[in-house]
Design an enzyme around this catalytic site. Structure first.
Site, short mmCIF file in Angstrom:
data_model
loop_
_atom_site.label_atom_id
_atom_site.label_comp_id
_atom_site.label_asym_id
_atom_site.label_seq_id
_atom_site.Cartn_x
_atom_site.Cartn_y
_atom_site.Cartn_z
N ASP A 143 0.66 -0.92 0.14
CA ASP A 143 -0.17 -0.28 0.17
C ASP A 143 0.86 1.36 -0.17
O ASP A 143 1.77 1.47 1.13
CB ASP A 143 -0.87 -0.04 1.17
CG ASP A 143 -2.02 1.19 1.12
OD1 ASP A 143 -2.71 0.60 0.24
OD2 ASP A 143 -2.28 1.45 2.32
N GLU A 155 1.70 0.31 -4.72
CA GLU A 155 0.67 0.71 -5.08
C GLU A 155 1.56 2.14 -4.78
O GLU A 155 2.37 3.19 -4.34
CB GLU A 155 -0.13 1.02 -4.34
CG GLU A 155 -0.85 1.99 -4.72
CD GLU A 155 -2.28 2.68 -3.91
OE1 GLU A 155 -2.88 3.14 -4.06
OE2 GLU A 155 -2.01 2.40 -2.39
C1 GLC Z 1 -4.14 2.52 -0.12
C2 GLC Z 1 -4.81 2.52 -0.49
C3 GLC Z 1 -6.74 2.98 0.05
C4 GLC Z 1 -6.64 3.44 1.52
C5 GLC Z 1 -5.09 4.33 1.05
C6 GLC Z 1 -4.94 4.25 2.41
O1 GLC Z 1 -4.10 4.10 -1.95
O2 GLC Z 1 -5.35 2.13 -1.97
O3 GLC Z 1 -7.73 2.43 -0.73
O4 GLC Z 1 -7.35 4.15 1.72
O5 GLC Z 1 -4.08 3.29 0.94
O6 GLC Z 1 -4.45 3.34 3.24
#
Ligand code: GLC
Length: 538
Positions: A204, A267
């Site tokens: 994440d 991500e």
């Molecule tokens: C990422 C996740 C999202 C979440 C954020 C904070 O972007 O995909 O859903 O709210 O991180 O953890």
């Protein structure tokens, strides 16, 4: 099945994202769970995907629906138990499916025992596991850093008189990766799951995990205008994509490399030239930083042609590409481009060079579901209401059959988010029986991709086209018979002529079934929303 001996499963395979709250409710509480996922593994196997990525399933107060973790090494009772998890993992592996977990290293929940300790006193040994600052001279937050979910990124902890930093909700304090004990503790979290046998992690907001050590103010965004996402008032120069992040990622990578055949996917929402840095020097970073261009760019053939070319050119020699069409944070593809174009998008996702990641429900053409104000769950929408930033519309329950709760939950149960109004027709059961459905199309596309390694791990070359067309060739360099496939896609709604001298072949798959089996040579006119996969003759 390995598509090629030279490629790893995460290179040749298809990843399918399950948002566990919304996939299948087996225990009748209106929220999906691990037993529910287990019950649907046969479906995923039938669909032909290779790996399942589960969004967070850990204990959590659910302020951000699991992205606020209060225990990294257990399962939230809503989803089941560690035994349920082990069973799910074993059943995935028995079917040849890989299982990828979500690792959330930027922040914990404010209810995580580490944070409860850290906030208890300035001298607590875990104090430095989080990011604390004194108030600005004269009071107030230490600098101008803003939360991604609206408002300041600093919250005052009254007892000790210092502010803690949170890139997201105040219930999600950021952790301090500069602290060696914290680092080791997080590495041990990875080992906990790797020892249990998980095949990898989607990490994440990996590009956020280190912040400027001088806490400099972010510069103003010259393009910001009132009415835009308030977070964009400042450029995130000092809170994301810091140079030190790569060293921390290489530490995670070393842990993952202690185990064979595992993968790390990051991500990262950054421009391509910054994104590719996350492969790390010589490949010491993540195996794949998510490439979100098909989500973030306008649906224009010229823009996407250019994006593919830039991406291919920017990839380092050790960087394996990947493409993503949807996820739990962005409007669904069918809503962004319309259902007819959703099939074109599917062809792109599954035949461009690189690992595809699918989002649950996109294979049946699920669209965003309108959420009434009293149904809102997402904290982003609650903090910044009415701007269309909420993520509930793309998180609604999977539509399995035409029954009242779409087979997601028993009919008397109230699902945590509403079911789409068209679920009586847009559902797995109905579409499985319809050869013209988007689900049948996805499945045939996936089967073709599995049967023809050129389409997954083969070479790629773009063809020079204009207007609404995108065209490219995939070749199987490793295959002795050297199969070649031409992909031509019409992103427009009107006819478009594709002409390349000197090619001939047979249409293997099309958005328009009347085209299949047709021999073509030299040129072909595609109808609006038409896409073709052509087997070229040599
Ligand atoms: C990422 C996740 C999202 C979440 C954020 C904070 O972007 O995909 O859903 O709210 O991180 O953890």
């Amino acid at each position: 099945m390995k598509a090629s001996n030279k490629h790893e499963w995460w290179q040749s395979g298809i990843v399918y994202q399950v948002y566990p709250r919304s996939f299948m409710d087996a225990n009748g509480d209106g929220v999906g769970d691990l037993q529910g996922v287990l019950a649907k593994l046969d479906y995923l196997q039938w669909l032909g995907v290779d790996a399942v990525w589960l969004s967070p399933i850990y204990p959590s107060p659910m302020a951000d629906f699991g992205y606020d973790v209060s225990d990294y090494c257990d399962i939230h009772p809503l989803f089941g138990t560690l035994q349920d998890f082990d069973r799910l993992l074993a059943e995935c592996h028995r079917r040849g499916l890989k299982l990828i977990l979500d690792f959330v290293p930027n922040h914990t929940s404010d209810q995580h025992p580490w944070f409860l300790e850290a906030k208890s006193s300035k001298t607590n040994p875990k104090r430095d596991w989080y990011i604390w600052r004194d108030p600005a001279p004269g009071g107030g937050p230490p600098n101008n850093w803003l939360s991604n979910f609206g408002g300041p990124a600093w919250t005052l902890e009254k007892e000790t008189g210092q502010y803690y930093f949170h890139a997201f909700l105040r219930e999600q304090p950021d952790i301090n990766w500069r602290n060696p004990q914290l680092r080791e503790a997080m590495h041990n979290v990875l080992r906990f799951w790797l020892d249990r046998g998980v095949d990898g992690f989607r990490v994440d907001v990996i590009y956020h995990i280190v912040k400027d050590d001088q806490f400099r103010d972010n510069p103003r965004n010259p393009e910001y205008k009132p009415g835009m996402n308030p977070h964009h008032e400042f450029l995130a120069v000092y809170i994301a994509d810091r140079p030190e992040v790569h060293d921390i990622i290489s530490g995670m990578r070393k842990v993952v490399d202690e185990y064979p055949e595992r993968t790390l996917v990051g991500e990262v929402y950054l421009p391509i030239e910054r994104l590719v840095m996350y492969y790390g020097e010589g490949g010491a970073g993540v195996h794949m930083p998510f490439n979100f261009q098909l989500i973030t760019l306008p649906w224009s053939a010229a823009i996407i042609r250019d994006a593919i070319a830039r991406y291919e050119a920017a990839l380092p020699s050790y960087g394996w590409p990947n493409w993503v069409l949807g996820n739990h944070d962005n409007p669904r593809i069918a809503s962004r481009v319309g259902r007819p174009q959703a099939k074109i998008a599917a062809i792109l996702l599954l035949t461009l060079r690189g690992t595809p990641t699918m989002y649950y429900g996109d294979e049946i053409g699920m669209h965003d579901v309108p959420i009434a104000p009293d149904q809102v769950q997402d904290p982003f929408e609650k903090n910044v209401p009415g701007m269309g930033l909420g993520r509930d519309p793309e998180r609604t329950p999977m539509q399995w059959d035409p029954s009242p709760n779409a087979g997601f939950a028993q009919p008397q149960v109230r699902p945590w988010l509403p079911i789409a109004a068209d679920s009586t027709t847009v559902n797995v059961e109905t579409q499985r029986g319809d050869t013209g459905s988007i689900l049948s199309f996805y499945r045939r596309l996936i089967m073709l991709r599995r049967a023809k390694p050129a389409l997954s791990v083969g070479g790629y070359s773009a063809l020079p086209v204009e207007g609404n067309l995108i065209a490219y060739v995939r070749t199987d360099a490793e295959c002795s018979d050297g199969e070649c496939f031409l992909i031509v896609l019409n992103l427009g709604m009107t006819d478009a002529r594709f002409a390349v001298e000197d090619f001939r072949g047979r249409v293997l798959l099309s958005t328009h079934p009347d085209r299949e089996g047709q021999a073509i040579a030299g040129d072909v006119t595609l109808r609006g929303n038409e896409g073709l996969i052509v087997e070229l003759s040599r």
